[in-house]
Design an enzyme around this catalytic site. Structure first.
Site, PDB file in Angstrom:
ATOM      1  N   ASP A  43       0.871  -1.169   0.000  1.00 25.27           N
ATOM      2  CA  ASP A  43       0.000   0.000   0.000  1.00 25.27           C
ATOM      3  C   ASP A  43       0.912   1.225   0.000  1.00 25.27           C
ATOM      4  O   ASP A  43       2.098   1.143   0.362  1.00 25.27           O
ATOM      5  CB  ASP A  43      -0.965  -0.003   1.192  1.00 25.27           C
TER       6      ASP A  43
HETATM    7  C1  BGC Z   1      -4.971   3.356  -0.024  1.00 24.00           C
HETATM    8  C2  BGC Z   1      -4.996   2.383  -1.181  1.00 24.00           C
HETATM    9  C3  BGC Z   1      -4.806   3.138  -2.466  1.00 24.00           C
HETATM   10  C4  BGC Z   1      -3.499   3.904  -2.395  1.00 24.00           C
HETATM   11  C5  BGC Z   1      -3.172   4.692  -3.640  1.00 24.00           C
HETATM   12  C6  BGC Z   1      -3.728   4.240  -0.052  1.00 24.00           C
HETATM   13  O1  BGC Z   1      -3.811   5.241   0.900  1.00 24.00           O
HETATM   14  O2  BGC Z   1      -5.033   2.648   1.193  1.00 24.00           O
HETATM   15  O3  BGC Z   1      -6.199   1.665  -1.193  1.00 24.00           O
HETATM   16  O4  BGC Z   1      -4.821   2.252  -3.542  1.00 24.00           O
HETATM   17  O5  BGC Z   1      -3.560   4.819  -1.312  1.00 24.00           O
HETATM   18  O6  BGC Z   1      -4.027   5.776  -3.767  1.00 24.00           O
END
Ligand code: BGC
Length: 729
Positions: A261
């Site tokens: 993530d």
């Molecule tokens: C989220 C993800 C997301 C990523 C990119 C993170 O803060 O938890 O689900 O895909 O950001 O935007």
């Protein structure tokens, strides 16, 4: 002599071309392409594959013509284009897309074909925007109705979530766009999401939280998975050796690439040895802060390269990671079968609307107040619409799933198309800007005035349609924070109660990814829950309200009468949201309806519940075993006056075993076709015997207890129409 030389040269050239063709040859077996590409790469080139080179891309190998990976959120449509290296919008003019309904809405359809259609349509938009990896879908379990991101997931039941996610992934990946299934695993709350350590029994971990991911791996061969921010056993899930190398890669035999993530990587050695393959978003707080660190400074950048060159980590570790990334590249960005796709096609809007229409859940319909007739024989002539969600774009807000849409049909616009001047509107409350404004920023004088205006308008109405609920503002349904209360925000409870005193013909329509308290329930005539419906929000809702479509959605999550009824609440803060960044899942496997059904707690609306404008009768179910499957058969007849679809659910009651079992567990479901009045359909629901198993913590294996299993066939978990037994040896 001269001849021999030319021949040798030609042969060498031929060999080189043949050689060059292996990794570039789309017809060569995938593993040979990977091996060949890897053999031509320098250590530094391999390292480059393993981390971001911009906010949403990771590098390929330009020298060898190996393409990069373009990723984007996910999961309800392609996110607006951002600048290469900031979280600012790139301000393109060609990146407006179709917003599809929230995944909670998709789960409410219980329609596997629609899930496949969703995956297919949304991935076509990703492909057209030049994306290779779609960051989604999500199958974290809706353990708490306060979870800020529940709308991005598929409810509280691992069977339903698993069954619904498989066709989505198949639909998307068939187009050469990888899904990145998230968030692996236990990211079931947003409070303290970056640091909370989840303590959960092995049994609950296997039976509840890992189960939908396992199905996605084993049945849909999902190409990439996103590690979650939180920890399990004290280690971040983005590089948790036991989770990623042990369970996911070794035990389940998964060959894809594990993507962190954004900002979820915290340590080079763990990242190296803990099963992470692509590191994204490091040195940001996920959304706003930037730092001077370049992409080469990522944990899997220079620091990892140093460990390799110094021999502290073997080259085989690097090769394995690079192979997984190359595999992903050949499956997506260098897949000749990857579709060109399309953006904002009518076919996509059609899928969007259909999913919305089938995901909307009719919860109450006293004296058949719904459906409202079409214009020409309308029952009501002075319809007052109240509530901010009648006009607000609900594709905005929510965090990373926010979308920039070309079309955003609102409920008010759609109702005006149906009833023209019979419709008037009063907002009744306001909530501030999408995402940013918290409840405590609301101006109470303005709020009181909006309320007074709505109550005044109510006096001259003959029907009120209240359209409210949650709205993706921070601490409503929004990433990086959970809801602060089980109640609806912005004074909606008081407003609905007062409107209901003035006008008994009141229908409440709510949007939102979560259940909520309804102290006014007995005072309203109709209740419809919409989740989030995307670009075709207005049309989908209006079609259900006017009866063009007969609702057939059913809840993928229990709506409790009061917050205290949720299973973990009795265990206090340790069980949610945690104390000192430790959370203990003390309710164990008794998540959602498993608790309500086993402990006989009466919910407001049970799991699997949803009304229709018609009625259905169920025949006596039968069950036979056939090889490794149990086949349950039941006949459903439409006994009402309008055509409609019914969702039939099969819940298992297990025989006495060594461990406590839930009184009921969903093991199968099917949705009928559209049944005309009087028409019947016989549904065959196949349940693999291994679905009856529980996870034995001592033997570390799944076990099916021998004995008699009852299969309860019904319309929801509490409305069982017939039972049938099977013996399993
Ligand atoms: C989220 C993800 C997301 C990523 C990119 C993170 O803060 O938890 O689900 O895909 O950001 O935007």
């Amino acid at each position: 002599m001269k001849k021999t030389f030319i021949l040798t040269a030609l042969l060498a050239l031929g060999a080189m071309t043949a050689e060059a063709q292996t990794y570039l040859n789309p017809n060569a077996p995938l593993e040979e392409r990977v091996k060949d590409a890897l053999s031509r790469m320098t250590t530094h080139e391999k390292i480059k594959l393993l981390h971001a080179q911009s906010k949403f891309t990771s590098a390929g190998v330009p020298r060898l013509g190996i393409r990069q990976l373009n990723m984007d959120d996910g999961p309800h449509g392609v996110r607006e284009e951002l600048e290469w290296n900031t979280w600012n919008a790139a301000r393109w003019t060609n990146d407006s897309i179709v917003a599809f309904p929230s995944l909670t809405c998709l789960a409410s359809t219980w329609n596997r074909d629609l899930s496949q259609a969703y995956g297919n349509a949304v991935s076509e938009e990703f492909a057209f925007r030049g994306k290779d990896i779609m960051l989604g879908p999500g199958v974290n379990i809706q353990r708490t109705p306060l979870n800020g991101r529940a709308f991005e997931y598929m409810g509280e039941d691992p069977f339903l979530a698993g069954e619904m996610v498989v066709p989505y992934i198949r639909g998307a990946q068939a187009n050469g766009v990888a899904c990145c299934l998230k968030h692996f695993v236990l990211n079931d709350q947003e409070t303290d999401r970056f640091a909370v350590n989840v303590n959960v029994s092995d049994r609950a971990m296997r039976e509840i939280y890992l189960r939908p991911f396992q199905k996605a791996v084993e049945q849909a061969h999902v190409y990439t998975i996103m590690g979650s921010y939180n920890m399990w056993k004290g280690v971040h899930c983005c590089h948790n050796d036991e989770l990623l190398n042990g369970i996911l890669k070794k035990e389940w035999g998964w060959d894809g690439a594990l993507v962190s993530d954004w900002g979820g990587t915290t340590n080079t050695m763990e990242a190296a040895l803990g099963g992470l393959d692509i590191e994204m978003g490091t040195y940001t707080d996920g959304k706003v802060r930037e730092s001077a660190f370049g992409y080469d400074d990522y944990y899997l950048g220079n620091p990892f390269e140093q460990l390799i060159t110094e021999g502290k980590v073997p080259m085989s570790v690097l090769d394995e990671k690079a192979s997984r990334v190359l595999r992903t590249i050949f499956r997506t960005s260098m897949n000749p079968k990857k579709v060109i796709g399309s953006q904002c096609s009518e076919a996509h809007y059609e899928v969007c609307r259909q999913i919305g229409e089938e995901g909307i859940v009719l919860l109450k319909n006293e004296k058949n107040i719904l459906p409202l007739n079409p214009m020409k024989n309308a029952k009501y002539h002075n319809i007052l619409v109240v509530g901010e969600n009648a006009t607000r774009s609900l594709t905005k807000g929510g965090g990373s799933s926010e979308l920039k849409t070309l079309r955003d049909d609102t409920p008010l616009d759609a109702l005006k198309r149906c009833y023209e001047t019979m419709i008037s509107y009063a907002p009744g409350y306001y909530s501030g800007r999408a995402m940013y404004d918290r409840v405590d920023r609301i101006d109470s004088a303005k709020q009181a005035q909006l309320k007074a205006e709505a109550l005044e308008a109510a006096k001259s109405s003959d029907l009120i349609i209240f359209i409210g609920g949650l709205n993706k503002n921070t601490r409503q349904d929004c990433e990086n924070g959970d809801r602060e209360s089980y109640d609806l925000p912005y004074g909606q409870n008081e407003l609905i109660a007062e409107l209901a005193k003035i006008q008994k013909n009141i229908i409440v329509v709510t949007f939102g990814g979560n259940p909520y308290a309804m102290p006014w329930l007995k005072d309203v005539a109709g209740l419809v829950h919409c989740w989030y419906l995307g670009s075709e929000s207005g049309a989908a809702l209006a079609n259900v309200l006017t009866g063009v479509v007969n609702p057939s959605g059913k809840l993928p999550v229990t709506f409790a009468a009061k917050y205290e009824d949720y299973p973990y609440v009795q265990y206090g803060a340790e069980a949610y949201p945690g104390v000192k960044k430790q959370v203990y899942y003390k309710e164990d496997i008794f998540v959602g309806y498993r608790h309500f059904a086993t402990k006989n707690v009466k919910p407001l609306f049970p799991f699997g519940f949803g009304l229709s404008y018609t009625t259905f009768a169920y025949g006596k179910p039968t069950a036979v075993t056939s090889g490794e499957n149990i086949i349950v058969e039941t006949t459903v007849t439409n006994t009402g006056k309008v055509a409609g679809k019914e969702i039939v659910q099969v819940y298992m009651t297990a025989p006495q075993s060594d461990v406590p079992r839930s009184a009921k567990e969903l093991k199968g479901f099917a949705k009928t076709k559209v049944l005309d009045p009087g028409e019947s359909e016989t549904l065959r629901i196949s349940i693999p015997k291994n679905e009856l198993a529980y996870y034995d913590e001592t033997g570390h294996q799944w076990k099916v207890t021998a004995g008699t299993y009852t299969l309860n066939v019904g319309a929801n978990v509490n409305d069982i129409k017939g039972k049938v037994s099977v013996n399993i040896n």
